[in-house]
Motif scaffolding. Structure first.
Motif, PDB file in Angstrom:
ATOM      1  N   LEU A 131       0.824  -1.207   0.000  1.00 12.00           N
ATOM      2  CA  LEU A 131       0.000   0.000   0.000  1.00 12.00           C
ATOM      3  C   LEU A 131       0.854   1.252   0.000  1.00 12.00           C
ATOM      4  O   LEU A 131       0.610   2.192  -0.755  1.00 12.00           O
ATOM      5  CB  LEU A 131      -0.936  -0.009   1.213  1.00 12.00           C
ATOM      6  CG  LEU A 131      -2.025   1.044   1.138  1.00 12.00           C
ATOM      7  CD1 LEU A 131      -2.992   0.717   0.004  1.00 12.00           C
ATOM      8  CD2 LEU A 131      -2.777   1.137   2.454  1.00 12.00           C
ATOM      9  N   SER A 132       1.886   1.277   0.841  1.00 10.63           N
ATOM     10  CA  SER A 132       2.648   2.519   0.887  1.00 10.63           C
ATOM     11  C   SER A 132       3.565   2.644  -0.326  1.00 10.63           C
ATOM     12  O   SER A 132       3.898   3.756  -0.734  1.00 10.63           O
ATOM     13  CB  SER A 132       3.433   2.629   2.196  1.00 10.63           C
ATOM     14  OG  SER A 132       4.173   1.472   2.419  1.00 10.63           O
ATOM     15  N   ARG A 133       3.953   1.489  -0.912  1.00  7.94           N
ATOM     16  CA  ARG A 133       4.748   1.591  -2.146  1.00  7.94           C
ATOM     17  C   ARG A 133       3.901   2.170  -3.279  1.00  7.94           C
ATOM     18  O   ARG A 133       4.389   2.935  -4.100  1.00  7.94           O
ATOM     19  CB  ARG A 133       5.268   0.206  -2.549  1.00  7.94           C
ATOM     20  CG  ARG A 133       6.700  -0.054  -2.112  1.00  7.94           C
ATOM     21  CD  ARG A 133       7.180  -1.392  -2.609  1.00  7.94           C
ATOM     22  NE  ARG A 133       6.442  -2.492  -1.997  1.00  7.94           N
ATOM     23  CZ  ARG A 133       5.895  -3.474  -2.694  1.00  7.94           C
ATOM     24  NH1 ARG A 133       5.964  -3.497  -4.007  1.00  7.94           N
ATOM     25  NH2 ARG A 133       5.249  -4.440  -2.064  1.00  7.94           N
ATOM     26  N   LYS A 144       1.276   4.079  -2.985  1.00  9.95           N
ATOM     27  CA  LYS A 144       0.442   5.142  -2.426  1.00  9.95           C
ATOM     28  C   LYS A 144      -0.110   6.077  -3.506  1.00  9.95           C
ATOM     29  O   LYS A 144      -1.305   6.347  -3.575  1.00  9.95           O
ATOM     30  CB  LYS A 144       1.292   5.943  -1.430  1.00  9.95           C
ATOM     31  CG  LYS A 144       0.522   6.804  -0.495  1.00  9.95           C
ATOM     32  CD  LYS A 144       1.456   7.388   0.544  1.00  9.95           C
ATOM     33  CE  LYS A 144       2.418   8.380  -0.091  1.00  9.95           C
ATOM     34  NZ  LYS A 144       3.282   9.027   0.895  1.00  9.95           N
ATOM     35  N   LEU A 145       0.775   6.515  -4.383  1.00  8.75           N
ATOM     36  CA  LEU A 145       0.353   7.507  -5.376  1.00  8.75           C
ATOM     37  C   LEU A 145      -0.545   6.912  -6.450  1.00  8.75           C
ATOM     38  O   LEU A 145      -1.225   7.640  -7.162  1.00  8.75           O
ATOM     39  CB  LEU A 145       1.574   8.162  -6.020  1.00  8.75           C
ATOM     40  CG  LEU A 145       2.359   9.084  -5.083  1.00  8.75           C
ATOM     41  CD1 LEU A 145       3.445   9.813  -5.844  1.00  8.75           C
ATOM     42  CD2 LEU A 145       1.438  10.079  -4.399  1.00  8.75           C
ATOM     43  N   ALA A 146      -0.548   5.599  -6.568  1.00 11.82           N
ATOM     44  CA  ALA A 146      -1.447   4.988  -7.553  1.00 11.82           C
ATOM     45  C   ALA A 146      -2.811   4.702  -6.940  1.00 11.82           C
ATOM     46  O   ALA A 146      -3.830   4.752  -7.613  1.00 11.82           O
ATOM     47  CB  ALA A 146      -0.832   3.704  -8.095  1.00 11.82           C
ATOM     48  N   VAL A 147      -2.835   4.426  -5.636  1.00  8.28           N
ATOM     49  CA  VAL A 147      -4.092   4.053  -4.983  1.00  8.28           C
ATOM     50  C   VAL A 147      -4.869   5.284  -4.534  1.00  8.28           C
ATOM     51  O   VAL A 147      -6.086   5.361  -4.687  1.00  8.28           O
ATOM     52  CB  VAL A 147      -3.813   3.129  -3.776  1.00  8.28           C
ATOM     53  CG1 VAL A 147      -5.102   2.836  -3.025  1.00  8.28           C
ATOM     54  CG2 VAL A 147      -3.148   1.855  -4.236  1.00  8.28           C
ATOM     55  N   ALA A 148      -4.130   6.272  -4.013  1.00  7.33           N
ATOM     56  CA  ALA A 148      -4.796   7.437  -3.419  1.00  7.33           C
ATOM     57  C   ALA A 148      -5.863   8.075  -4.322  1.00  7.33           C
ATOM     58  O   ALA A 148      -6.976   8.329  -3.853  1.00  7.33           O
ATOM     59  CB  ALA A 148      -3.756   8.464  -3.002  1.00  7.33           C
ATOM     60  N   PRO A 149      -5.558   8.330  -5.614  1.00  4.02           N
ATOM     61  CA  PRO A 149      -6.585   9.015  -6.409  1.00  4.02           C
ATOM     62  C   PRO A 149      -7.898   8.249  -6.450  1.00  4.02           C
ATOM     63  O   PRO A 149      -8.970   8.857  -6.434  1.00  4.02           O
ATOM     64  CB  PRO A 149      -5.954   9.115  -7.803  1.00  4.02           C
ATOM     65  CG  PRO A 149      -4.808   8.178  -7.812  1.00  4.02           C
ATOM     66  CD  PRO A 149      -4.323   8.109  -6.400  1.00  4.02           C
ATOM     67  N   TRP A 150      -7.819   6.909  -6.458  1.00  5.02           N
ATOM     68  CA  TRP A 150      -9.058   6.130  -6.549  1.00  5.02           C
ATOM     69  C   TRP A 150      -9.878   6.252  -5.284  1.00  5.02           C
ATOM     70  O   TRP A 150     -11.110   6.274  -5.335  1.00  5.02           O
ATOM     71  CB  TRP A 150      -8.739   4.668  -6.859  1.00  5.02           C
ATOM     72  CG  TRP A 150      -8.191   4.563  -8.240  1.00  5.02           C
ATOM     73  CD1 TRP A 150      -6.877   4.398  -8.587  1.00  5.02           C
ATOM     74  CD2 TRP A 150      -8.919   4.719  -9.456  1.00  5.02           C
ATOM     75  NE1 TRP A 150      -6.750   4.422  -9.945  1.00  5.02           N
ATOM     76  CE2 TRP A 150      -7.987   4.618 -10.519  1.00  5.02           C
ATOM     77  CE3 TRP A 150     -10.266   4.929  -9.769  1.00  5.02           C
ATOM     78  CZ2 TRP A 150      -8.358   4.712 -11.849  1.00  5.02           C
ATOM     79  CZ3 TRP A 150     -10.637   5.026 -11.094  1.00  5.02           C
ATOM     80  CH2 TRP A 150      -9.695   4.916 -12.116  1.00  5.02           C
TER      81      TRP A 150
END
Lengths: 328, 282
Positions: A15-17, A19-25
């Motif tokens: 998740l933290s790796r 982060k920038l891909a998951v956050a927008p969703w």
């Protein structure tokens, strides 16, 4: 978790790796779900439904009673004179509504001064846009009234003679009868469009006032030194700089013209004899009417309107896409 | 400045401009003034044909009270508030989140998703009408306040997201970047860095959406039936039927329906106009 504790130097978790891909969703999901349920999916349902005949009812066990008719609804549409009248009126709306753009520009030019009280005047000129179209429709319905509206009163003053009979009642003898604009199949649509222009001009005006505020003063001065003035100055120096305002004015006017529903519903309900119908109102009329609901046929009318709108939407999006590419 | 400032013209031109201005305004607002004058007349004046002359008596208070006592206008007004306020809150909140995601993160579908919201905002209502109405009937939301504000909130999310995304995109990106270098969590960046900066956009959207939804008429007809859930716009039409030929009451009722957006506009004029004209300057 316990693994991470044993190996402190291990890579951070997935998740933290990412982060920038998951956050927008996570930020997007609430809006997307909501928008999908009420806007995106219904569009496709309507397109699909336009191939069915359906009165909106379900059988006892919850099955829809719709029957497949393929392109039957569209074939019927082709032979439906009301459909063609509505389409013609839609075109009239589109063309005449465009007058709001230049008229808005002229009022903006007239008001673009800094005398005392100008702020008040600008907001009062903008006023018609704030009130609902229902109210605008009622106002104009009454304005056009041949007996006691503004049109009727002015007409009486111009063409009628007042006579008072023995009982004391006032009657008017007119050299020409006052026009009943909204009851005339030829003129009613134009009467409604004129009413619709009132708030739309106000909208375009405010767009242009903002645009004029940002016109580069040095270019105007330079052009003035070169001897440009009046129309030439307006057309060659000012209007090009107002391009973003013009674009938005055209977008909102096209959308407004094709969405026109409220005023027609209030002023004439599509009458007399369907002569003021537009696709948006005709769709409503066939889909929900006193003579039973015709969801499939209504959806096919909506699909045609959607198709027309899609041409404009694609163009707007294409323009926006060009801007986005240029912007970053 | 264009046109040339009137102060730089002759005294006569200036005087002419300033004298003509009020007349131009009266002409422009003539329909509105006329209906206001009707709304303060008594029935007697209307019936005797005295529509434009000086009113024989002023019935301002009588007429406006009559609207409330003789009809469900108060109920309609309340419904409008109950529909409009949640719509504003939901759609603006969702748009803050979505606009942030679309403006700050670079991912492949960011632009297509953004365009989806933009396009959704331009489509004709009629293409949504049958499925939304059917869905509302199925879920028991038909003819309820909630059924209306849920739909409006979803639909207005399109416009709000368009607006928010462009607004956030125009903010300096360094703010986010330096916060990330400091190791601030993404949601904290949103909450503590971006949200305070988008307050003007929130204000602008709030007034705009309030006005749009308050003035809605189409969905009020599609999603409601009786008095219980009808907003004032649809209510005014019902009153129009009820008060046939009582033009003084019809006009009073229509003006009442227009009051809240008008008040909103005058209170938050700057935000209202900056919201409407976003994109009109580059």
């Amino acid at each position: 978790m316990s693994d991470a504790a044993h190996q402190p130097q291990a890579k951070p978790n997935w998740l933290s790796r990412n982060k920038l891909a998951v956050a927008p969703w996570i930020f997007l999901i609430p809006a997307l779900i909501f928008f999908a349920i009420y806007v995106v999916i219904p569009i496709f349902e309507s397109l699909w439904l336009s191939l069915y005949e359906w009165n909106g009812l379900y059988t006892a066990d919850g099955e829809s009673t719709a029957t497949w008719v393929g392109f039957g609804n569209y074939v019927k549409l082709w032979d439906d004179p009301n459909f063609w009248t509505s389409l013609r009126n839609n075109i009239a709306w589109l063309v005449l509504y465009m007058l709001a753009v230049p008229l808005g520009l002229f009022i903006a030019l007239y008001l673009n001064q800094t005398v005392t009280g100008m702020r008040f005047y600008k907001s009062m000129f903008f006023f018609p846009f704030v009130i609902s179209q229902v109210v605008v429709g009622l106002i104009f319905g009454w304005f056009y009234n041949p007996d006691f509206g503004v049109v009727g009163t002015v007409w009486k003053a111009l063409f009628c003679e007042e006579t008072i009979n023995i009982v004391g009642n006032v009657t008017f003898t007119c050299s020409r009868p006052a026009p009943d604009i909204l009851s005339s199949p030829e003129w009613a649509t134009y009467g409604i469009i004129a009413a619709g222009l009132w708030p739309q001009i106000a909208y375009c005006m405010i767009l242009y006032l903002t645009g004029l505020n940002n016109v580069a003063a040095d270019q105007i001065e330079a052009a003035r030194l070169d001897g440009a003035k009046g129309w030439k100055m307006l057309w060659y120096v000012v209007v090009p700089q107002l391009k973003p305002a013009t674009f938005i004015a055209i977008v909102v006017t096209v959308i407004g013209a094709l969405r026109s529903f409220d005023m027609i519903a209030i002023m004439t309900q599509g009458g007399p004899f369907g002569s003021t119908n537009v696709l948006s109102h005709y769709m409503y009329e066939v889909a929900i009417s006193e003579y039973g609901e015709r969801y499939g046929y209504g959806s096919s009318v909506a699909t045609v309107l959607f198709g027309i709108m899609l041409i404009f939407i694609s163009y707007f999006l294409w323009r926006m896409y060009q801007d986005e590419k240029g912007g970053r | 400045m264009f046109p040339r400032p009137i102060e730089k013209s002759t005294q006569i031109a200036r005087l002419a401009y300033q004298t003509f201005l009020p007349f131009a305004l009266i002409l422009w607002l003539l329909p509105l003034i006329a209906i206001f004058l009707t709304s303060i007349r008594s029935a007697k004046d209307i019936n005797s044909g005295n529509v434009f002359g000086w009113p024989s008596e002023f019935a301002l208070i009588d007429n406006y009270t009559a609207v409330f006592t003789q009809s469900a206008a108060a109920q309609y007004m309340l419904n409008s508030v109950l529909i409009t306020v949640p719509t504003v809150m939901i759609s603006v909140a969702l748009a803050c989140l979505a606009g942030y995601a679309l403006a700050i993160y670079r991912f492949r579908v960011a632009l297509p998703l953004f365009f989806l919201f933009v396009a959704g905002n331009f489509i004709p209502f009629q293409i949504l009408m049958v499925p939304v109405r059917d869905m509302s009937v199925q879920t028991g939301l038909y003819d309820t306040i909630a059924g209306q504000f849920l739909f409006h909130a979803a639909f207005q999310t399109g416009f709000c997201t368009l607006f928010m995304r462009n607004f956030i995109k125009a903010l300096p990106f360094d703010l986010v970047e330096s916060a990330r270098i400091e190791g601030v969590a993404e949601w904290k960046i949103f909450w503590y860095v971006i949200l305070p900066l988008v307050r003007p956009a929130i204000a602008a959207l709030a007034v705009l959406i309030f006005t749009f939804v308050w003035n809605d008429f189409f969905w009020a007809n599609v999603l409601t039936q009786g008095e219980a859930a009808k907003p004032i716009t649809a209510g005014v039409r019902a009153l129009n039927g009820q008060f046939v030929n009582n033009w003084h009451l019809v006009s009073a009722a229509s003006l009442l329906a227009a009051v809240p957006p008008v008040v909103m506009f005058f209170l938050m004029q700057r935000h209202f106009i900056s919201g409407l004209t976003l994109g009109a300057v580059k």
